[in-house]
Motif scaffolding. Structure first.
Motif, PDB file in Angstrom:
ATOM      1  N   UNK A  36      55.366  12.269  83.351  1.00 44.62           N
ATOM      2  CA  UNK A  36      55.995  11.746  84.550  1.00 44.62           C
ATOM      3  C   UNK A  36      56.444  12.941  85.391  1.00 44.62           C
ATOM      4  N   UNK A  37      56.747  12.667  86.647  1.00 39.98           N
ATOM      5  CA  UNK A  37      57.353  13.696  87.487  1.00 39.98           C
ATOM      6  C   UNK A  37      58.364  13.057  88.425  1.00 39.98           C
ATOM      7  N   UNK A  38      59.311  13.901  88.817  1.00 46.58           N
ATOM      8  CA  UNK A  38      60.336  13.447  89.747  1.00 46.58           C
ATOM      9  C   UNK A  38      60.625  14.551  90.737  1.00 46.58           C
ATOM     10  N   UNK A  39      60.336  14.265  91.995  1.00 43.22           N
ATOM     11  CA  UNK A  39      60.639  15.198  93.074  1.00 43.22           C
ATOM     12  C   UNK A  39      62.023  14.880  93.616  1.00 43.22           C
ATOM     13  N   UNK A  40      62.685  15.845  94.238  1.00 41.25           N
ATOM     14  CA  UNK A  40      64.025  15.606  94.769  1.00 41.25           C
ATOM     15  C   UNK A  40      64.050  14.407  95.708  1.00 41.25           C
ATOM     16  N   UNK A  41      64.985  13.494  95.460  1.00 37.07           N
ATOM     17  CA  UNK A  41      65.128  12.326  96.315  1.00 37.07           C
ATOM     18  C   UNK A  41      64.143  11.205  96.032  1.00 37.07           C
ATOM     19  N   UNK A  87      52.953  18.964  97.543  1.00 40.19           N
ATOM     20  CA  UNK A  87      53.520  17.661  97.174  1.00 40.19           C
ATOM     21  C   UNK A  87      53.526  17.404  95.670  1.00 40.19           C
ATOM     22  N   UNK A  88      52.925  18.292  94.894  1.00 43.21           N
ATOM     23  CA  UNK A  88      53.006  18.203  93.442  1.00 43.21           C
ATOM     24  C   UNK A  88      54.306  18.818  92.909  1.00 43.21           C
ATOM     25  N   UNK A  89      55.064  19.425  93.772  1.00 44.54           N
ATOM     26  CA  UNK A  89      56.333  20.038  93.368  1.00 44.54           C
ATOM     27  C   UNK A  89      57.279  18.977  92.818  1.00 44.54           C
ATOM     28  N   UNK A  90      57.741  19.193  91.600  1.00 47.25           N
ATOM     29  CA  UNK A  90      58.599  18.205  90.931  1.00 47.25           C
ATOM     30  C   UNK A  90      59.001  18.751  89.567  1.00 47.25           C
ATOM     31  N   UNK A  91      59.930  18.063  88.954  1.00 50.21           N
ATOM     32  CA  UNK A  91      60.202  18.289  87.534  1.00 50.21           C
ATOM     33  C   UNK A  91      59.287  17.348  86.749  1.00 50.21           C
ATOM     34  N   UNK A  92      58.555  17.905  85.817  1.00 54.57           N
ATOM     35  CA  UNK A  92      57.602  17.145  85.020  1.00 54.57           C
ATOM     36  C   UNK A  92      58.193  16.877  83.637  1.00 54.57           C
ATOM     37  N   UNK A  93      58.114  15.626  83.228  1.00 52.00           N
ATOM     38  CA  UNK A  93      58.669  15.196  81.950  1.00 52.00           C
ATOM     39  C   UNK A  93      57.565  14.625  81.064  1.00 52.00           C
ATOM     40  N   UNK A  94      57.610  14.962  79.784  1.00 50.53           N
ATOM     41  CA  UNK A  94      56.695  14.316  78.853  1.00 50.53           C
ATOM     42  C   UNK A  94      57.425  13.168  78.161  1.00 50.53           C
ATOM     43  N   UNK A  95      56.638  12.207  77.720  1.00 50.51           N
ATOM     44  CA  UNK A  95      57.174  10.970  77.161  1.00 50.51           C
ATOM     45  C   UNK A  95      56.243  10.480  76.070  1.00 50.51           C
ATOM     46  N   UNK A  96      56.821   9.949  75.017  1.00 52.40           N
ATOM     47  CA  UNK A  96      56.017   9.425  73.917  1.00 52.40           C
ATOM     48  C   UNK A  96      56.535   8.060  73.497  1.00 52.40           C
ATOM     49  N   UNK A  97      55.609   7.131  73.366  1.00 53.52           N
ATOM     50  CA  UNK A  97      55.920   5.819  72.806  1.00 53.52           C
ATOM     51  C   UNK A  97      55.353   5.787  71.388  1.00 53.52           C
TER      52      UNK A  97
END
Length: 114
Positions: A36-41, A87-97
């Motif tokens: 996942x990723x999350x950009x500011x705002x 526009x790819x600038x963001x914090x990227x998070x890994x996730x596991x189910x």
């Protein structure tokens, strides 16, 4: 299970980065692993997913530029990012189910300069 994301950094537009997400436990039995990723705002958004059998799903915005993969022997998830855009600038998070668990890494910052 702990997930440790790494590989973020500053890159110029058009460049490449590879993110890694190392798990403290096995990922072989994971139902799905995601970036996942999350950009500011902005809201956190799904970038890519890889299923237990290797099937992949990508956000339209990254199709053809990003590749998700997993190495079960190393308990590691990857995201190869190419042709990066500002526009790819963001914090990227890994996730596991896995089972009933939903695990998150701490995030790694990707900054793409124009």
């Amino acid at each position: 299970v702990q997930l440790q994301a790494s590989g973020g950094g500053l890159v110029q537009a058009g460049g490449s980065l590879r993110l890694s997400c190392a798990a403290s436990g096995d990922i072989f039995s994971a139902i799905a692993m995601r970036w996942y990723r999350q950009a500011p705002g902005n809201r956190r958004e799904l970038v890519a997913e890889i299923g237990r059998r290797g099937g992949t799903v990508y956000a339209d915005s990254v199709k053809g530029r990003f590749t998700i993969s997993r190495d079960n022997a190393k308990n590691t998830l990857y995201l190869q990012m190419s042709s990066l855009k500002p526009e790819d600038t963001a914090v990227y998070y890994c996730n596991m189910l896995r089972g009933v668990g939903n695990y998150w890494g701490q995030g790694t910052l990707v900054t793409v300069s124009s």
